[in-house]
Motif scaffolding. Sequence first.
Motif, PDB file in Angstrom:
ATOM      1  N   VAL A 152       0.831  -1.210   0.000  1.00 40.20           N
ATOM      2  CA  VAL A 152       0.000   0.000   0.000  1.00 40.20           C
ATOM      3  C   VAL A 152       0.862   1.254   0.000  1.00 40.20           C
ATOM      4  CG1 VAL A 152      -1.631   1.370   1.359  1.00 40.20           C
ATOM      5  CG2 VAL A 152      -2.034  -1.066   1.019  1.00 40.20           C
ATOM      6  N   PHE A 153       1.826   1.312   0.918  1.00 40.37           N
ATOM      7  CA  PHE A 153       2.690   2.497   0.985  1.00 40.37           C
ATOM      8  C   PHE A 153       3.492   2.676  -0.291  1.00 40.37           C
ATOM      9  CE2 PHE A 153       2.483   2.015   5.742  1.00 40.37           C
ATOM     10  CZ  PHE A 153       1.772   3.189   5.950  1.00 40.37           C
ATOM     11  N   GLY A 154       4.083   1.585  -0.765  1.00 43.07           N
ATOM     12  CA  GLY A 154       4.916   1.685  -1.961  1.00 43.07           C
ATOM     13  C   GLY A 154       4.140   2.103  -3.182  1.00 43.07           C
ATOM     14  N   VAL A 155       3.014   1.433  -3.440  1.00 43.77           N
ATOM     15  CA  VAL A 155       2.217   1.729  -4.636  1.00 43.77           C
ATOM     16  C   VAL A 155       1.590   3.117  -4.548  1.00 43.77           C
ATOM     17  CG1 VAL A 155       0.179   1.059  -5.969  1.00 43.77           C
ATOM     18  CG2 VAL A 155       1.744  -0.692  -5.106  1.00 43.77           C
ATOM     19  N   GLN A 156       1.012   3.447  -3.401  1.00 46.30           N
ATOM     20  CA  GLN A 156       0.356   4.750  -3.263  1.00 46.30           C
ATOM     21  C   GLN A 156       1.359   5.898  -3.426  1.00 46.30           C
ATOM     22  OE1 GLN A 156       0.206   7.338  -0.800  1.00 46.30           O
ATOM     23  NE2 GLN A 156      -1.710   8.284  -1.489  1.00 46.30           N
ATOM     24  N   GLY A 157       2.518   5.783  -2.775  1.00 40.78           N
ATOM     25  CA  GLY A 157       3.526   6.836  -2.856  1.00 40.78           C
ATOM     26  C   GLY A 157       4.095   6.992  -4.255  1.00 40.78           C
ATOM     27  N   ASN A 158       4.421   5.871  -4.883  1.00 41.38           N
ATOM     28  CA  ASN A 158       4.982   5.922  -6.233  1.00 41.38           C
ATOM     29  C   ASN A 158       3.970   6.420  -7.259  1.00 41.38           C
ATOM     30  OD1 ASN A 158       7.786   4.995  -6.123  1.00 41.38           O
ATOM     31  ND2 ASN A 158       6.937   3.084  -5.340  1.00 41.38           N
ATOM     32  N   THR A 159       2.705   6.057  -7.056  1.00 37.39           N
ATOM     33  CA  THR A 159       1.669   6.510  -7.985  1.00 37.39           C
ATOM     34  C   THR A 159       1.477   8.020  -7.889  1.00 37.39           C
ATOM     35  OG1 THR A 159       0.524   4.379  -7.777  1.00 37.39           O
ATOM     36  CG2 THR A 159      -0.722   6.203  -8.728  1.00 37.39           C
ATOM     37  N   ILE A 160       1.475   8.546  -6.665  1.00 36.56           N
ATOM     38  CA  ILE A 160       1.348   9.998  -6.472  1.00 36.56           C
ATOM     39  C   ILE A 160       2.499  10.715  -7.160  1.00 36.56           C
ATOM     40  CG2 ILE A 160       1.648  11.826  -4.747  1.00 36.56           C
ATOM     41  CD1 ILE A 160      -1.171  10.971  -4.849  1.00 36.56           C
ATOM     42  N   ARG A 161       3.715  10.197  -6.987  1.00 34.35           N
ATOM     43  CA  ARG A 161       4.880  10.831  -7.614  1.00 34.35           C
ATOM     44  C   ARG A 161       4.802  10.729  -9.143  1.00 34.35           C
ATOM     45  NH1 ARG A 161       7.367   8.871  -2.871  1.00 34.35           N
ATOM     46  NH2 ARG A 161       7.748   6.805  -3.793  1.00 34.35           N
ATOM     47  N   ALA A 162       4.310   9.609  -9.634  1.00 34.76           N
ATOM     48  CA  ALA A 162       4.200   9.429 -11.082  1.00 34.76           C
ATOM     49  C   ALA A 162       3.152  10.368 -11.683  1.00 34.76           C
ATOM     50  CB  ALA A 162       3.842   7.985 -11.400  1.00 34.76           C
ATOM     51  N   LEU A 163       2.085  10.618 -10.927  1.00 39.55           N
ATOM     52  CA  LEU A 163       1.032  11.502 -11.416  1.00 39.55           C
ATOM     53  C   LEU A 163       1.452  12.971 -11.364  1.00 39.55           C
ATOM     54  CD1 LEU A 163      -2.070   9.755  -9.795  1.00 39.55           C
ATOM     55  CD2 LEU A 163      -1.448   9.793 -12.217  1.00 39.55           C
ATOM     56  N   GLY A 164       2.447  13.277 -10.546  1.00 39.42           N
ATOM     57  CA  GLY A 164       3.030  14.619 -10.555  1.00 39.42           C
ATOM     58  C   GLY A 164       2.471  15.610  -9.555  1.00 39.42           C
ATOM     59  N   LYS A 165       1.166  15.562  -9.277  1.00 41.24           N
ATOM     60  CA  LYS A 165       0.551  16.519  -8.359  1.00 41.24           C
ATOM     61  C   LYS A 165      -0.212  15.794  -7.259  1.00 41.24           C
ATOM     62  CE  LYS A 165      -0.081  20.447 -11.525  1.00 41.24           C
ATOM     63  NZ  LYS A 165      -1.079  21.385 -12.097  1.00 41.24           N
ATOM     64  N   ASP A 166      -0.164  16.382  -6.058  1.00 38.06           N
ATOM     65  CA  ASP A 166      -0.884  15.819  -4.912  1.00 38.06           C
ATOM     66  C   ASP A 166      -2.268  16.459  -4.846  1.00 38.06           C
ATOM     67  OD1 ASP A 166      -1.756  14.687  -2.605  1.00 38.06           O
ATOM     68  OD2 ASP A 166      -0.347  15.703  -1.280  1.00 38.06           O
ATOM     69  N   THR A 167      -3.162  16.004  -5.726  1.00 36.23           N
ATOM     70  CA  THR A 167      -4.529  16.522  -5.775  1.00 36.23           C
ATOM     71  C   THR A 167      -5.491  15.460  -5.242  1.00 36.23           C
ATOM     72  OG1 THR A 167      -4.917  15.663  -8.014  1.00 36.23           O
ATOM     73  CG2 THR A 167      -3.941  17.881  -7.813  1.00 36.23           C
ATOM     74  N   PRO A 168      -6.701  15.869  -4.863  1.00 37.19           N
ATOM     75  CA  PRO A 168      -7.672  14.882  -4.378  1.00 37.19           C
ATOM     76  C   PRO A 168      -7.940  13.750  -5.371  1.00 37.19           C
ATOM     77  CG  PRO A 168      -8.405  17.080  -3.800  1.00 37.19           C
ATOM     78  CD  PRO A 168      -7.189  17.246  -4.671  1.00 37.19           C
ATOM     79  N   MET A 169      -8.062  14.074  -6.652  1.00 35.52           N
ATOM     80  CA  MET A 169      -8.320  13.044  -7.647  1.00 35.52           C
ATOM     81  C   MET A 169      -7.138  12.089  -7.777  1.00 35.52           C
ATOM     82  SD  MET A 169     -10.291  11.483  -9.573  1.00 35.52           S
ATOM     83  CE  MET A 169     -11.671  12.603  -9.385  1.00 35.52           C
ATOM     84  N   ASN A 170      -5.933  12.630  -7.714  1.00 42.92           N
ATOM     85  CA  ASN A 170      -4.745  11.781  -7.770  1.00 42.92           C
ATOM     86  C   ASN A 170      -4.641  10.902  -6.529  1.00 42.92           C
ATOM     87  OD1 ASN A 170      -4.056  12.782 -10.247  1.00 42.92           O
ATOM     88  ND2 ASN A 170      -2.400  14.098  -9.518  1.00 42.92           N
ATOM     89  N   GLN A 171      -5.098  11.422  -5.383  1.00 42.33           N
ATOM     90  CA  GLN A 171      -5.135  10.614  -4.165  1.00 42.33           C
ATOM     91  C   GLN A 171      -6.078   9.427  -4.345  1.00 42.33           C
ATOM     92  OE1 GLN A 171      -3.572  10.593  -1.313  1.00 42.33           O
ATOM     93  NE2 GLN A 171      -2.428  12.519  -1.309  1.00 42.33           N
ATOM     94  N   PHE A 172      -7.210   9.682  -4.987  1.00 44.98           N
ATOM     95  CA  PHE A 172      -8.167   8.608  -5.247  1.00 44.98           C
ATOM     96  C   PHE A 172      -7.566   7.561  -6.172  1.00 44.98           C
ATOM     97  CE2 PHE A 172     -11.503   6.579  -7.734  1.00 44.98           C
ATOM     98  CZ  PHE A 172     -12.382   6.159  -6.750  1.00 44.98           C
ATOM     99  N   MET A 173      -6.922   8.000  -7.228  1.00 45.64           N
ATOM    100  CA  MET A 173      -6.333   7.075  -8.193  1.00 45.64           C
ATOM    101  C   MET A 173      -5.194   6.279  -7.570  1.00 45.64           C
ATOM    102  SD  MET A 173      -6.336   9.572 -11.551  1.00 45.64           S
ATOM    103  CE  MET A 173      -5.507   8.354 -12.584  1.00 45.64           C
ATOM    104  N   ALA A 174      -4.363   6.951  -6.777  1.00 43.33           N
ATOM    105  CA  ALA A 174      -3.242   6.269  -6.136  1.00 43.33           C
ATOM    106  C   ALA A 174      -3.738   5.262  -5.109  1.00 43.33           C
ATOM    107  CB  ALA A 174      -2.318   7.287  -5.462  1.00 43.33           C
ATOM    108  N   GLY A 175      -4.760   5.661  -4.356  1.00 46.59           N
ATOM    109  CA  GLY A 175      -5.335   4.742  -3.379  1.00 46.59           C
ATOM    110  C   GLY A 175      -5.977   3.540  -4.028  1.00 46.59           C
ATOM    111  N   SER A 176      -6.662   3.752  -5.148  1.00 44.25           N
ATOM    112  CA  SER A 176      -7.292   2.656  -5.874  1.00 44.25           C
ATOM    113  C   SER A 176      -6.254   1.674  -6.393  1.00 44.25           C
ATOM    114  CB  SER A 176      -8.125   3.200  -7.038  1.00 44.25           C
ATOM    115  OG  SER A 176      -9.197   3.993  -6.567  1.00 44.25           O
ATOM    116  N   ALA A 177      -5.153   2.226  -6.905  1.00 42.85           N
ATOM    117  CA  ALA A 177      -4.072   1.361  -7.399  1.00 42.85           C
ATOM    118  C   ALA A 177      -3.493   0.521  -6.269  1.00 42.85           C
ATOM    119  CB  ALA A 177      -2.975   2.217  -8.036  1.00 42.85           C
ATOM    120  N   ALA A 178      -3.284   1.146  -5.110  1.00 44.76           N
ATOM    121  CA  ALA A 178      -2.754   0.424  -3.947  1.00 44.76           C
ATOM    122  C   ALA A 178      -3.730  -0.653  -3.486  1.00 44.76           C
ATOM    123  CB  ALA A 178      -2.475   1.407  -2.812  1.00 44.76           C
TER     124      ALA A 178
END
Length: 299
Positions: free
Chosen positions: A76-102
């Motif tokens: 969870v930590f690895g996927v969520q953190g890496n996904t946020i960094r890959a998406l570039g911005k720490d926005t609510p929608m990106n949080q949703f996408m990163a969390g879903s991926a994790a």
Amino acid sequence: MALDFLAGCVGGAAGVLVGHPFDTVKVRLQVQSVEKPLYRGTFHCFQSIVKQETVFGLYKGIGSPMMGLTFINALVFGVQGNTIRALGKDTPMNQFMAGSAAGAIQCVICCPMELAKTRMQLQGTGEYKLKTRTYKNSLDCLAKIYQQEGLRGINKGMVSTLIRETPSFGFYFLTYDCLTRSLGCEPEDNFVVPKLLLAGGMSGIVSWLSTYPMDVIKSRLQADGVRGVEQYSGILDCVRKSYQVEGWRVFTRGLTSTLLRAFPVNAATFATVTIFLMYTRSEEVTTECETALPQPSSL
């Protein structure tokens, strides 16, 4: 990063210890027979388990989530953190996408873990002392399932777990991000810990409400065949038969115990993480609220 991961593991373990009794009650209510129900509701179920099986009956199957905790946190930590960094911005929608991926990726461990937990929780239902012990522990449970049903048996309920976990984790991180922003969580705030506890607890509740009907189906599919007869051929068949026999209320079975569990589990998790980091980082100030927080409970 390693310290945050360790803190998350310790906090997650505290959450499991606090929340597992509620999870046992939830599973018992979800899978009990509608023709001959053993329990009238959440509190009656809780009282009956303690009376018939002692307080230890509430902790049946706890070994499985405890064993899977470290690996799930790592994913969870690895996927969520890496996904946020890959998406570039720490926005609510990106949080949703990163969390879903994790949430999606950790199903590889979550599904077998919850299968063993469910089977252990249902073992010896209503017995003060187990007359017949099919499984000695969670590992023995998984080993026997594998011997009898192979790899497919170990992953029973994988699709329903994936459908549940993917949006659930997305909603958790989205809700948590929105709440921490609106509450103004700042490190120098004297009330930052209560705010984080509130944000985490409410996020856990929202994540459960978002996909709870699928959790009922997952529990039924993973418990199917425990007593020798399989009732369901798949997710849609389970939904159809459950609705025909019990109506729409079947999809809310055990919801009370789940929501009662969601808030204290996250509260215990976050409080433990905060105290852990306070002692281990005596000279370091956390710069962001999110760094001290582990995942919501699929535990």
